[in-house]
Design a protein around this motif. Structure first.
Motif, PDB file in Angstrom:
ATOM      1  N   ASN A 227       0.827  -1.206   0.000  1.00  0.00           N
ATOM      2  CA  ASN A 227       0.000   0.000   0.000  1.00  0.00           C
ATOM      3  C   ASN A 227       0.861   1.256   0.000  1.00  0.00           C
ATOM      4  O   ASN A 227       0.581   2.219  -0.726  1.00  0.00           O
ATOM      5  CB  ASN A 227      -0.922  -0.006   1.223  1.00  0.00           C
ATOM      6  N   GLY A 228       1.932   1.245   0.793  1.00  0.00           N
ATOM      7  CA  GLY A 228       2.826   2.396   0.846  1.00  0.00           C
ATOM      8  C   GLY A 228       3.523   2.638  -0.478  1.00  0.00           C
ATOM      9  O   GLY A 228       3.654   3.784  -0.930  1.00  0.00           O
ATOM     10  N   VAL A 229       3.964   1.571  -1.140  1.00  0.00           N
ATOM     11  CA  VAL A 229       4.612   1.697  -2.440  1.00  0.00           C
ATOM     12  C   VAL A 229       3.626   2.238  -3.476  1.00  0.00           C
ATOM     13  O   VAL A 229       3.970   3.097  -4.293  1.00  0.00           O
ATOM     14  CB  VAL A 229       5.193   0.346  -2.889  1.00  0.00           C
ATOM     15  N   ALA A 230       2.389   1.738  -3.436  1.00  0.00           N
ATOM     16  CA  ALA A 230       1.366   2.205  -4.377  1.00  0.00           C
ATOM     17  C   ALA A 230       1.093   3.694  -4.193  1.00  0.00           C
ATOM     18  O   ALA A 230       0.953   4.441  -5.173  1.00  0.00           O
ATOM     19  CB  ALA A 230       0.079   1.406  -4.191  1.00  0.00           C
ATOM     20  N   LEU A 231       1.031   4.144  -2.936  1.00  0.00           N
ATOM     21  CA  LEU A 231       0.806   5.560  -2.664  1.00  0.00           C
ATOM     22  C   LEU A 231       1.988   6.404  -3.135  1.00  0.00           C
ATOM     23  O   LEU A 231       1.808   7.511  -3.661  1.00  0.00           O
ATOM     24  CB  LEU A 231       0.566   5.770  -1.167  1.00  0.00           C
ATOM     25  N   ALA A 232       3.208   5.883  -2.953  1.00  0.00           N
ATOM     26  CA  ALA A 232       4.397   6.604  -3.410  1.00  0.00           C
ATOM     27  C   ALA A 232       4.413   6.722  -4.930  1.00  0.00           C
ATOM     28  O   ALA A 232       4.778   7.769  -5.488  1.00  0.00           O
ATOM     29  CB  ALA A 232       5.654   5.893  -2.923  1.00  0.00           C
ATOM     30  N   ILE A 233       4.015   5.657  -5.626  1.00  0.00           N
ATOM     31  CA  ILE A 233       3.963   5.686  -7.095  1.00  0.00           C
ATOM     32  C   ILE A 233       2.906   6.679  -7.565  1.00  0.00           C
ATOM     33  O   ILE A 233       3.132   7.454  -8.507  1.00  0.00           O
ATOM     34  CB  ILE A 233       3.676   4.280  -7.642  1.00  0.00           C
ATOM     35  N   LEU A 234       1.738   6.666  -6.910  1.00  0.00           N
ATOM     36  CA  LEU A 234       0.681   7.618  -7.261  1.00  0.00           C
ATOM     37  C   LEU A 234       1.152   9.052  -7.051  1.00  0.00           C
ATOM     38  O   LEU A 234       0.946   9.927  -7.903  1.00  0.00           O
ATOM     39  CB  LEU A 234      -0.565   7.337  -6.426  1.00  0.00           C
ATOM     40  N   SER A 235       1.811   9.297  -5.920  1.00  0.00           N
ATOM     41  CA  SER A 235       2.318  10.629  -5.620  1.00  0.00           C
ATOM     42  C   SER A 235       3.389  11.050  -6.624  1.00  0.00           C
ATOM     43  O   SER A 235       3.401  12.192  -7.098  1.00  0.00           O
ATOM     44  CB  SER A 235       2.888  10.666  -4.199  1.00  0.00           C
ATOM     45  N   GLY A 236       4.292  10.122  -6.969  1.00  0.00           N
ATOM     46  CA  GLY A 236       5.385  10.466  -7.866  1.00  0.00           C
ATOM     47  C   GLY A 236       4.953  10.662  -9.301  1.00  0.00           C
ATOM     48  O   GLY A 236       5.344  11.635  -9.958  1.00  0.00           O
ATOM     49  N   ALA A 237       4.113   9.737  -9.803  1.00  0.00           N
ATOM     50  CA  ALA A 237       3.759   9.764 -11.213  1.00  0.00           C
ATOM     51  C   ALA A 237       2.705  10.817 -11.538  1.00  0.00           C
ATOM     52  O   ALA A 237       2.825  11.540 -12.533  1.00  0.00           O
ATOM     53  CB  ALA A 237       3.268   8.383 -11.650  1.00  0.00           C
ATOM     54  N   VAL A 238       1.676  10.913 -10.693  1.00  0.00           N
ATOM     55  CA  VAL A 238       0.528  11.760 -11.026  1.00  0.00           C
ATOM     56  C   VAL A 238       0.622  13.131 -10.362  1.00  0.00           C
ATOM     57  O   VAL A 238       0.760  14.155 -11.040  1.00  0.00           O
ATOM     58  CB  VAL A 238      -0.795  11.065 -10.641  1.00  0.00           C
ATOM     59  N   THR A 239       0.535  13.166  -9.022  1.00  0.00           N
ATOM     60  CA  THR A 239       0.448  14.463  -8.350  1.00  0.00           C
ATOM     61  C   THR A 239       1.786  15.197  -8.289  1.00  0.00           C
ATOM     62  O   THR A 239       1.815  16.398  -8.030  1.00  0.00           O
ATOM     63  CB  THR A 239      -0.111  14.299  -6.923  1.00  0.00           C
ATOM     64  N   SER A 240       2.901  14.476  -8.536  1.00  0.00           N
ATOM     65  CA  SER A 240       4.202  15.151  -8.604  1.00  0.00           C
ATOM     66  C   SER A 240       4.642  15.338 -10.054  1.00  0.00           C
ATOM     67  O   SER A 240       4.769  16.463 -10.521  1.00  0.00           O
ATOM     68  CB  SER A 240       5.260  14.359  -7.832  1.00  0.00           C
ATOM     69  N   GLY A 241       4.863  14.225 -10.777  1.00  0.00           N
ATOM     70  CA  GLY A 241       5.374  14.330 -12.140  1.00  0.00           C
ATOM     71  C   GLY A 241       4.507  15.182 -13.051  1.00  0.00           C
ATOM     72  O   GLY A 241       4.949  16.206 -13.588  1.00  0.00           O
ATOM     73  N   LEU A 242       3.253  14.786 -13.212  1.00  0.00           N
ATOM     74  CA  LEU A 242       2.344  15.552 -14.060  1.00  0.00           C
ATOM     75  C   LEU A 242       1.978  16.890 -13.426  1.00  0.00           C
ATOM     76  O   LEU A 242       1.842  17.901 -14.119  1.00  0.00           O
ATOM     77  CB  LEU A 242       1.080  14.738 -14.342  1.00  0.00           C
ATOM     78  N   GLY A 243       1.806  16.895 -12.103  1.00  0.00           N
ATOM     79  CA  GLY A 243       1.462  18.137 -11.412  1.00  0.00           C
ATOM     80  C   GLY A 243       2.544  19.188 -11.541  1.00  0.00           C
ATOM     81  O   GLY A 243       2.261  20.375 -11.773  1.00  0.00           O
ATOM     82  N   TYR A 244       3.817  18.770 -11.452  1.00  0.00           N
ATOM     83  CA  TYR A 244       4.916  19.729 -11.541  1.00  0.00           C
ATOM     84  C   TYR A 244       5.105  20.213 -12.972  1.00  0.00           C
ATOM     85  O   TYR A 244       5.512  21.364 -13.206  1.00  0.00           O
ATOM     86  CB  TYR A 244       6.221  19.110 -11.030  1.00  0.00           C
TER      87      TYR A 244
END
Length: 278
Positions: free
Chosen positions: A201-218
């Motif tokens: 679950n923690g890895v999935a949340l980190a991937i979501l944060s990195g790919a979507v809300t960080s990568g695309l967001g930034y």
């Protein structure tokens, strides 16, 4: 209106990073530094795939300003370290309060023309932040976590300032992540990391944060930064603590107080005054 809508979407992505980080580290039992690196790798991979799809250049010379890479690492590691202790809203408040100081200070030093309404709006918003930070009787202050978040705020402020001159937001964001990723992996060998402290679950949340809300967001953030300017960009980000606190209430059962309500009115009112052209 389109600029306001894109700015609001970006601020929601920023606030989501706070909530996702807390969910993974506190509820998911994930090591803070491991979360930061997984988040960084996920963002780098998604943005690299996006660059390949758009047939953009990966040339090292395209990374003109190394400040983007360094400041991204400072932000990511300080951010995750602080969220081992701080609630979502408080962490976002400290982060973007320091971002406000960093970017507004840069605008003043750069002789950017700052209207009086923006000075007034920033003052109201900053007053709201101070009200939220006012110490409560009987509550211990986690100075180490707060210091880590303040340092992360400086990192994010510099990262935002570095992105104002980006001609290609996707390429600039992707190269920042791609060049920061190997440095992040090396830092795992140096820092006191519990590599066993991770869950699916923690890895999935980190991937979501990195790919979507960080990568695309930034990437979206780099796109709208030239239009916003340093001071309006700084003030707009003061909405993130309010959004993050609401997310903490919804997903982490964090409490809302009268102090938060009054502060939110001051922050949102100040942002509204400072970010609008008229």
């Amino acid at each position: 209106m389109r600029l306001i809508a894109l700015t609001a979407l970006t601020m929601v992505a920023f606030a989501a990073n706070s909530v996702l980080n807390r969910m993974a580290i506190v509820d998911g039992g994930m090591d803070a530094f491991v979360f930061a690196v997984v988040r960084l790798l996920a963002g780098a991979l998604l943005l690299a795939a996006l660059m390949l799809w758009q047939r953009k250049s990966f040339e090292v010379s395209a990374l003109r300003n190394p400040a983007g890479v360094v400041s991204l690492l400072v932000y990511l590691f300080g951010f995750s370290l602080a969220y081992r202790v701080l609630p979502s809203g408080v962490g976002a408040l400290l982060l973007f309060g320091m971002v406000q100081v960093t970017m507004f200070g840069a605008a003043v030093l750069g002789r950017e023309v700052i209207p009086m309404t923006r000075w007034a709006g920033t003052g109201f918003a900053f007053l709201g932040l101070c009200w939220m930070l006012w110490p409560q009787p009987g509550v211990q202050t986690p100075f180490l976590a707060m210091s880590a978040m303040l340092i992360a705020g400086i990192g994010w402020g510099v990262y935002s300032l570095a992105g104002r001159g980006a001609k290609d937001p996707v390429q600039a964001t992707a190269l920042n992540f791609i060049f920061a990723a190997p440095v992040g992996l090396v830092m795992l060998l140096i820092l006191p990391v519990n590599t066993d402290a991770y869950t699916a679950n923690g890895v999935a949340l980190a991937i979501l944060s990195g790919a979507v809300t960080s990568g695309l967001g930034y990437a979206l953030w780099y796109r709208i930064l030239p239009t916003l300017g340093a001071t309006r960009a700084a003030v707009a980000q003061l909405t993130v603590p309010v959004i993050a606190t609401l997310g903490g209430v919804a997903f982490l059962s964090e409490a809302v107080t009268l102090q938060f309500g009054i502060s939110s009115i001051l922050v949102l009112g100040g942002v509204g005054l400072a970010i609008l052209r008229k």
